[in-house]
Write an enzyme that holds these catalytic residues in place. Structure first.
Site, short mmCIF file in Angstrom:
data_model
loop_
_atom_site.label_atom_id
_atom_site.label_comp_id
_atom_site.label_asym_id
_atom_site.label_seq_id
_atom_site.Cartn_x
_atom_site.Cartn_y
_atom_site.Cartn_z
N SER A 178 0.83 -1.21 0.00
CA SER A 178 0.00 0.00 0.00
C SER A 178 0.86 1.26 0.00
CB SER A 178 -0.89 0.03 1.25
OG SER A 178 -1.82 -1.04 1.23
N TYR B 173 -10.31 3.10 -16.29
CA TYR B 173 -10.29 3.85 -15.03
C TYR B 173 -11.68 4.43 -14.76
CZ TYR B 173 -8.06 6.16 -11.08
OH TYR B 173 -7.72 6.53 -9.81
N LYS C 13 -11.65 10.91 -8.87
CA LYS C 13 -10.38 11.61 -8.62
C LYS C 13 -10.48 13.09 -9.01
CE LYS C 13 -7.83 8.24 -6.93
NZ LYS C 13 -7.68 8.13 -5.45
N ILE D 16 1.55 2.09 -9.74
CA ILE D 16 2.35 1.23 -8.84
C ILE D 16 1.55 -0.04 -8.62
CG2 ILE D 16 3.32 1.03 -6.51
CD1 ILE D 16 3.55 4.11 -6.46
#
Ligand code: NAD
Ligand code: IMJ
Length: 257
Positions: free
Chosen positions: A19, A157, A164, A193
């Site tokens: 995380s 997304y 976001k 990531i």
């Protein structure tokens, strides 16, 4: 680098060792901060185990960010234990899985509601609860995590991009509202990531390859590097910065083609 000794922080969004919130926790704890970590129910064991690895054992508390009651009891406990709060890290995001696979035009009312509640509204609720504790310390720093999908379109997304965008606007409105109380509010927009939130996303390795090939630094970003940038914004080094979205993405966002 920034010294966090004597500072207290609350970190929301640790699920496991990958995380981004955990990388931020390590960066802050490594500089002397005393932490409280919250977890979403199913991650209790992971987070308890990880927390053993920090020099000073953190306060570990459950918190579903969709629950006002959970948020209230977390801050009551934090106030009791720490007598105030210097920083808050928000690393929670969620959209129902189907919303990240179906065509965007098929976004459901309920999927939209959930994505914006968990991923954007929760920053308002947590920051409101944190503010009185931060005022006791003469101010504080709030940090959330966002992604470039807020302003550019990335395959799948979908409604998370909309969430976001709302989150980044929330950062600016909170910054304006709380600035007079010396509470700063910022976001880090991280490059991709491989975390749990990226697991099972179709084509994620392709996304990592595209970033690596096209980003000015020609490499991907590590969670620890987001941790370093977070330590900067959370510390006094960032004390004149608020309402900002700091790109930590190897420069990918500047590229045209
Ligand atoms: P992660 O899965 O480790 O973290 C997401 C966290 O959200 C988990 O800890 C999960 O428990 C929490 N969460 C979801 N619903 C919740 C709820 N109802 N209540 C409380 N917590 C809840 O993945 P991550 O990649 O570290 O994500 C952290 C943040 O970073 C997210 O905001 C994500 O959008 C953002 N981000 C991730 C990337 C990436 O590529 N991994 C890139 C940019 C931004
Ligand atoms: C997620 C989906 C699609 C494309 C994506 C991502 N790209 C990146 C992510 C290009 C970088 C990871 N990210 C930035 C996120 O914010 C992920 C949020 C997320 C992930 C899941 C997966 C599991 C699930 N719901 C989710 N909700 C939010 O069921």
């Amino acid at each position: 680098m920034a010294d966090f000794s004597g500072k207290h922080g609350l970190i929301v969004g640790v699920a496991n060792k990958r995380s981004i919130a955990w990388a931020i926790a390590r960066a802050a704890a490594g500089r002397g901060a005393r932490l409280a970590l919250t977890y979403q129910g199913r991650f209790e064991e992971h987070v308890q185990e990880l927390s053993q690895g920090l020099a000073e054992p953190p306060l570990v508390l459950p918190c579903d960010v969709a629950s006002d009651a959970d948020i209230e009891s977390v801050f009551a406990r934090v106030d009791q234990e720490f007598g105030g709060l210097d920083f808050l890290v928000h690393g929670a995001a969620f959209a129902p899985r189907d919303e990240l696979t179906a065509p965007f035009v098929n976004t459901t009312r309920e999927g939209f509601r959930i994505a914006l509640d968990i991923s954007a509204y929760s920053l308002i609720a947590l920051t409101r609860a944190a503010a009185p504790l931060m005022e006791k310390r003469g101010g504080g720093s709030v940090l959330t995590l966002t992604y470039l999908g807020s302003t550019r379109v990335f395959p799948n997304y979908n409604v998370m991009g909309v969430a976001k965008a709302a989150l980044e606007a929330t950062v600016r409105y909170l910054a304006a509202d709380l600035g007079p109380r010396n509470i700063r509010v910022n976001a880090i927009s991280a490059g991709p990531i491989k975390t749990l939130a990226a697991a099972g996303i179709g084509g994620f390795s392709t996304i990592l390859n595209v970033y690596r090939d096209r980003a000015p630094l020609r490499r991907n970003v590590e969670a620890a590097e987001v941790g370093e940038a977070a330590a900067f914004l959370l510390s006094d080094a960032g004390k004149a910065i608020t309402g900002e979205v700091l790109m930590v993405d190897s420069g990918f966002h500047v590229t045209g083609m």
